[in-house]
Design an enzyme around this catalytic site. Structure first.
Site, PDB file in Angstrom:
ATOM      1  N   ASN A  30       0.864  -1.335   0.082  1.00 28.24           N
ATOM      2  CA  ASN A  30      -0.113  -0.018   0.090  1.00 28.24           C
ATOM      3  C   ASN A  30       0.937   1.192   0.109  1.00 28.24           C
ATOM      4  O   ASN A  30       1.570   1.522   0.982  1.00 28.24           O
ATOM      5  CB  ASN A  30      -0.861   0.118   1.344  1.00 28.24           C
ATOM      6  CG  ASN A  30      -1.545   1.176   1.280  1.00 28.24           C
ATOM      7  OD1 ASN A  30      -1.797   2.029   0.429  1.00 28.24           O
ATOM      8  ND2 ASN A  30      -2.187   1.605   2.685  1.00 28.24           N
ATOM      9  N   LYS A  63       0.162   4.357  -0.182  1.00 25.91           N
ATOM     10  CA  LYS A  63      -0.518   5.453   0.341  1.00 25.91           C
ATOM     11  C   LYS A  63      -0.409   6.759  -0.476  1.00 25.91           C
ATOM     12  O   LYS A  63      -0.147   6.444  -1.724  1.00 25.91           O
ATOM     13  CB  LYS A  63       0.164   5.899   1.898  1.00 25.91           C
ATOM     14  CG  LYS A  63      -0.175   4.322   2.617  1.00 25.91           C
ATOM     15  CD  LYS A  63       0.316   4.827   4.156  1.00 25.91           C
ATOM     16  CE  LYS A  63       0.348   3.370   4.566  1.00 25.91           C
ATOM     17  NZ  LYS A  63       0.193   3.476   6.391  1.00 25.91           N
ATOM     18  N   HIS A 122      -9.574   1.251   4.956  1.00 22.78           N
ATOM     19  CA  HIS A 122      -8.324   1.548   5.704  1.00 22.78           C
ATOM     20  C   HIS A 122      -8.277   2.312   6.817  1.00 22.78           C
ATOM     21  O   HIS A 122      -9.191   3.220   6.684  1.00 22.78           O
ATOM     22  CB  HIS A 122      -7.277   1.996   4.707  1.00 22.78           C
ATOM     23  CG  HIS A 122      -5.744   2.108   5.243  1.00 22.78           C
ATOM     24  ND1 HIS A 122      -5.518   2.712   6.073  1.00 22.78           N
ATOM     25  CD2 HIS A 122      -4.812   1.039   4.865  1.00 22.78           C
ATOM     26  CE1 HIS A 122      -3.925   2.324   6.589  1.00 22.78           C
ATOM     27  NE2 HIS A 122      -3.682   1.596   5.759  1.00 22.78           N
ATOM     28  N   GLU A 157      -6.849   4.887   7.808  1.00 23.76           N
ATOM     29  CA  GLU A 157      -6.811   6.089   7.579  1.00 23.76           C
ATOM     30  C   GLU A 157      -7.743   6.886   6.700  1.00 23.76           C
ATOM     31  O   GLU A 157      -8.169   7.871   7.082  1.00 23.76           O
ATOM     32  CB  GLU A 157      -5.330   6.256   6.731  1.00 23.76           C
ATOM     33  CG  GLU A 157      -4.028   6.048   7.724  1.00 23.76           C
ATOM     34  CD  GLU A 157      -2.737   5.669   6.974  1.00 23.76           C
ATOM     35  OE1 GLU A 157      -2.877   5.704   5.492  1.00 23.76           O
ATOM     36  OE2 GLU A 157      -1.968   5.151   7.258  1.00 23.76           O
ATOM     37  N   GLU A 209      -5.676  -5.063  10.365  1.00 23.10           N
ATOM     38  CA  GLU A 209      -4.485  -4.183  10.617  1.00 23.10           C
ATOM     39  C   GLU A 209      -4.816  -3.373  11.804  1.00 23.10           C
ATOM     40  O   GLU A 209      -5.482  -2.360  12.132  1.00 23.10           O
ATOM     41  CB  GLU A 209      -4.709  -3.003   9.511  1.00 23.10           C
ATOM     42  CG  GLU A 209      -4.214  -3.744   8.108  1.00 23.10           C
ATOM     43  CD  GLU A 209      -3.609  -2.563   7.133  1.00 23.10           C
ATOM     44  OE1 GLU A 209      -2.374  -2.800   6.735  1.00 23.10           O
ATOM     45  OE2 GLU A 209      -4.054  -1.581   7.169  1.00 23.10           O
ATOM     46  N   GLY A 264       2.363   2.037  10.993  1.00 22.88           N
ATOM     47  CA  GLY A 264       3.494   3.109  10.572  1.00 22.88           C
ATOM     48  C   GLY A 264       4.034   3.617  11.925  1.00 22.88           C
ATOM     49  O   GLY A 264       4.547   4.411  12.139  1.00 22.88           O
ATOM     50  N   SER A 275       3.493  -2.351  10.173  1.00 21.49           N
ATOM     51  CA  SER A 275       4.609  -2.486  10.519  1.00 21.49           C
ATOM     52  C   SER A 275       5.287  -3.862   9.989  1.00 21.49           C
ATOM     53  O   SER A 275       6.344  -4.209  10.715  1.00 21.49           O
ATOM     54  CB  SER A 275       5.167  -2.321  11.753  1.00 21.49           C
ATOM     55  OG  SER A 275       4.609  -0.698  12.232  1.00 21.49           O
TER      56      SER A 275
HETATM   57  C1  PEP Z   1      -0.914   0.026   6.131  1.00 24.46           C
HETATM   58  O1  PEP Z   1      -1.093   1.220   6.068  1.00 24.46           O
HETATM   59  O2  PEP Z   1      -1.680  -0.459   5.357  1.00 24.46           O
HETATM   60  C2  PEP Z   1       0.217  -0.496   6.762  1.00 24.46           C
HETATM   61  C3  PEP Z   1       0.082  -1.644   7.056  1.00 24.46           C
HETATM   62  O3  PEP Z   1       1.292   0.577   6.924  1.00 24.46           O
HETATM   63  P1  PEP Z   1       2.787  -0.055   7.532  1.00 24.46           P
HETATM   64  O4  PEP Z   1       3.327  -1.259   7.134  1.00 24.46           O
HETATM   65  O5  PEP Z   1       3.525   1.269   7.271  1.00 24.46           O
HETATM   66  O6  PEP Z   1       2.723   0.013   9.180  1.00 24.46           O
END
Ligand code: PEP
Length: 251
Positions: free
Chosen positions: A9, A11, A95, A97, A167, A173, A213
């Site tokens: 992803n 973003k 997601h 976000e 998630e 992040g 992460s």
């Molecule tokens: C995401 O935003 O889908 C995600 C998993 O981000 P990160 O791997 O940076 O934590």
């Protein structure tokens, strides 16, 4: 037998020229495995150049969101059909976000997922609890609600085509990953909810990705868990070497 799925992803990163730079580095080092599907979800404006670059490759192309209506007076929105025309085969919906920063609801996630299925695209439906919800013992309750509302009215046959991404918001992040066993516990719960919504055999077909992460160091241990069928990767998917190594993980 569920095939692993690893999705990057991006973003709001990588416009057209940076997308080309990334794929020029990634495609030659990416080692295709017959048991792993790999996809990228660039920003909308980079989809067409990525589709060109991925022509003839097994790497899947997807979007980071979509609207549920086919066309009309929805300024700033993109429909599932438009994504399909660009060569997308999946789109991420719900997601955290989008939920936290743009007020998207479970009902909106449901409409987006249904529209993607109707257009023959795969919805990657994100669910996950915040740190506060986890600390108050509500992780299962939150994820159950997101699944029940997010998949409401979708037939069992179509549920089998949905991908779920667990998630935990506190792991996105932040560099804090759920341990493999913490993640497995929620994934197993998610599979039980899917079984109640779509039946036992459907629940065995649905892929449940972990996100939060994930990097080249922890991917193998997470993906070694029984109910973890892949990863949704944010930050580490922007570094070609790291993403190639996650996609080629060895349990
Ligand atoms: C995401 O935003 O889908 C995600 C998993 O981000 P990160 O791997 O940076 O934590």
């Amino acid at each position: 037998m569920r095939k692993y799925l690893v999705i990057g992803n991006w973003k709001m990163n990588f416009g057209r020229s940076e997308s080309v730079t990334f794929l020029d580095e990634f495609i030659p080092i990416f080692k295709k495995r017959s048991d792993v599907e790999v996809g990228i979800a660039p920003p909308f404006t980079s989809l067409s150049i990525c589709a060109e670059k991925l022509h003839g490759s097994s790497i899947l192309l997807g979007a980071q969101n979509c609207h549920w209506v086919e066309s009309g007076a929805y300024t700033g929105e993109i429909s599932a059909g438009m994504l399909k025309e660009l060569g997308c085969s999946f789109a991420i919906v719900g997601h955290s976000e989008r939920r936290q920063l743009f007020g998207e609801s479970d009902e909106g996630v449901n409409k987006r997922a249904a529209a993607l299925l109707a257009a023959d695209l795969t919805p990657v439906v994100c669910v996950g609890e915040t740190l506060e919800e986890r600390e108050s013992g509500e992780a299962f309750k939150v994820v159950t609600r997101q699944l029940e509302l997010g998949l409401a009215g979708i037939s069992p046959k179509l549920i089998s085509r949905v991908v779920i991404a667990y998630e935990p918001v506190w792991a996105i992040g932040t560099g804090k990953t759920a341990s493999a066993s913490e993640a497995q516990e929620v994934h197993s719960h998610i599979r039980k909810v899917i079984s109640r919504l779509g039946g036992d055999s459907i629940s065995k077909e649905v892929r449940i990705l972990y996100g939060g992460s994930v990097n080249d160091k922890n991917a193998a241990s997470l993906l070694g868990e029984k109910d973890i069928d892949g990863a949704l990767v944010g930050g580490a998917s922007l570094v070609a070497q790291k993403f190639a190594s996650i996609a080629g993980f060895r349990v």
